[in-house]
Design a protein around this motif. Structure first.
Motif, short mmCIF file in Angstrom:
data_model
loop_
_atom_site.label_atom_id
_atom_site.label_comp_id
_atom_site.label_asym_id
_atom_site.label_seq_id
_atom_site.Cartn_x
_atom_site.Cartn_y
_atom_site.Cartn_z
N PHE A 1 0.81 -1.22 0.00
CA PHE A 1 0.00 0.00 0.00
C PHE A 1 0.84 1.27 0.00
O PHE A 1 0.50 2.27 -0.63
N VAL B 1 -2.69 5.59 3.49
CA VAL B 1 -2.21 4.59 4.45
C VAL B 1 -2.20 5.20 5.84
O VAL B 1 -2.15 6.42 6.01
N LEU C 1 -3.36 -0.13 4.71
CA LEU C 1 -4.40 0.52 3.93
C LEU C 1 -5.39 1.21 4.86
O LEU C 1 -6.01 0.57 5.70
N SER D 1 -11.34 1.95 1.35
CA SER D 1 -10.23 2.89 1.29
C SER D 1 -10.73 4.33 1.40
O SER D 1 -11.71 4.71 0.76
#
Length: 368
Positions: free
Chosen positions: A248, A255, A261, A269
C-alpha cells in the motif's frame, strides 16, 4: 462484466471465498491472487511448530476452492496497485490484473532487519509456512548435537514460539534445545498483570531463560548483543511485532501511520472507494485495531456484503469492532493461558478450549 479481485485468501476473505459462486451467478468475474495454493491459519501456527498439528490440519485449499466455484486463481505476489488505472501488478510476471472492485487481505509480515548477515537459520512466524521449515531445521540440528535457540520479542507470538519449541524438543526425546527469550523489560507488557505472571511461570517451568535486562542491540553471525553481554544462537526467531504488507505504501493509496491501507467504517479505502480491505493489512481510521485474527473474522460478513453491494451499487454497511475478545495463548505441552474480562487462568483446560475452537473454525471452511 465487472471484475472483483481479491488479494489474499486470509481470515477476512473466508466468507467471501466460501460464497464465491454467488458473485459468479450474478455475472461477475472473480480473481484471487495469493502466493501459495493454501492459506495457513496463523492461530495454529505455533502448534504446527511444536508438532501438535501437521500442515494439512491448519490450512485452507484456496486454489481448489476458488477454481471449484468458478473463479480464477493466480499464484503470485501482488506487488503494486495502480488505483487510477485499476490494475494490480504481479511480482512474478508481466501480467496485469484489472479490477472494478478490489479487496485486500494481504496480511502482515515480521521484520527481520534486526538480524545482520546470513539469514539461513532465521525464521519468523509469518508467513506461517516458515514455522514448518523451522521445525525441520530444529530437529535436524538436535540430531547433530547441542542447539541454542533465541526468540526475540516479548509479546504473544514470541512466548508461543518459545513454548512450542520446548514441546518439539520434549516430544523428540533425548537432547533438549537451549531456549532463550529476549524480551527486554516489557515482557507481555500490553497484557494484564495476571496474564504476565501465568505466562512467565509456565515458561520458566519449562526451563526457558527469559532475558529482560535491556533490549537486543545487535544480531549478527549468530551472536546476540544485549547491553555488555553476547549470547550465541544457532537458530533465531525474530518475533518483534508485525507490520502490514508493504504494497500500500508504494501504491498511491491512503495509508495509516503503520503503512496499512487506511479504511473507513465500511472497510473501504479513504482515498479510493472501490478498494476494500480487512485483517492485518488495514489501518481502521475510526479505531486502530490490534493485529489479532479475531477482528479479521469479525470483518468476514461485512466484507462479503459490502463487496456485493459495491458491485451492485447499493448502500454499504458499517463495521463494528465489537467488544472484548477471548485470548488464549498456546504455550506448548498442552498448556495455555486464557483471559477474558476478569477471568484469567492457565493450564490444560485453557489449551483444550483453544484447540477445540481452532479446530472447529478451520473445519468449517475446509469442508466448504
Amino acid at each position: 462484466m465487472k471484475n472483483l479481485v481479491l488479494i489474499g485468501g486470509g481470515h477476512a476473505h473466508m466468507l467471501t471465498l466460501s460464497k464465491l459462486e454467488t458473485f459468479i451467478a450474478k455475472g461477475y468475474r472473480v480473481t484471487v491472487i495469493q502466493p501459495s495454493d493454501y492459506h495457513y491459519y496463523s492461530g495454529m501456527g505455533p502448534g504446527m511448530l511444536g508438532g501438535t498439528y501437521e500442515a494439512d490440519d491448519i490450512r485452507f485449499a484456496t486454489k481448489k476452492q476458488v477454481e471449484g466455484k468458478g473463479g480464477k486463481f493466480i499464484r503470485a505476489h501482488a506487488s503494486r496497485i495502480d488505483p487510477e488505472e485499476q490494475i494490480v501488478y504481479l511480482a512474478e510476471s508481466e501480467e496485469k490484473v484489472s479490477y472494478d472492485i478490489l479487496s485486500c487481505n494481504a496480511g502482515s509480515y515480521v521484520p527481520k532487519d534486526i538480524v545482520e548477515g546470513d539469514g539461513a537459520n532465521v525464521f519468523s512466524a509469518k508467513p506461517i509456512e516458515e514455522l514448518s521449515r523451522a521445525k525441520e531445521t530444529i530437529l535436524e540440528k538436535l540430531a547433530e548435537g547441542a542447539v541454542s535457540i533465541a526468540v526475540l520479542g516479548g509479546g504473544p507470538a514470541a512466548v508461543e514460539i518459545a513454548g512450542n519449541i520446548h514441546q518439539l524438543g520434549k516430544r523428540r526425546g533425548g537432547r533438549q534445545p537451549q531456549i532463550r527469550l529476549f524480551t527486554g523489560p516489557n515482557f507481555m507488557s500490553a497484557k494484564p498483570a495476571k496474564v504476565q505472571k501465568l505466562v512467565r511461570r509456565l515458561l520458566l517451568a519449562k526451563g526457558i531463560e527469559i532475558i529482560e535486562e535491556g533490549y537486543v542491540q545487535r544480531v549478527a553471525d549468530g551472536q546476540i548483543r544485549v547491553a555488555d553481554v553476547s549470547y550465541k544462537a544457532d537458530i533465531i526467531f525474530p518475533a518483534i511485532g508485525v507490520r502490514p504488507s508493504k504494497i500500500f505504501s508504494i501504491s498511491g493509496v491512503d495509508v495509516g501511520p503503520d503503512g496499512g491501507l487506511k479504511v473507513n467504517t465500511f472497510l473501504q479505502s479513504t482515498s479510493h472507494p472501490n478498494i476494500f480491505g480487512g485483517g492485518d493489512c488495514i489501518y481502521f481510521e475510526e479505531q486502530p485495531l490490534d493485529k489479532v485474527g479475531v477482528y479479521a473474522v469479525r470483518q468476514n460478513l461485512l466484507l462479503y456484503n459490502n463487496l456485493m453491494a459495491s458491485l451492485e451499487e447499493k448502500p454499504l454497511e458499517k463495521f463494528s469492532s465489537g467488544g472484548d475478545y477471548l485470548l488464549i495463548y498456546n504455550l506448548g505441552d498442552g498448556e495455555g493461558v486464557l483471559s477474558k474480562w476478569s477471568i484469567t487462568f492457565s493450564g490444560r483446560i485453557a489449551f483444550a478450549l483453544k484447540d477445540y475452537i481452532d479446530r472447529k473454525f478451520i473445519k468449517t471452511f475446509q469442508e466448504i
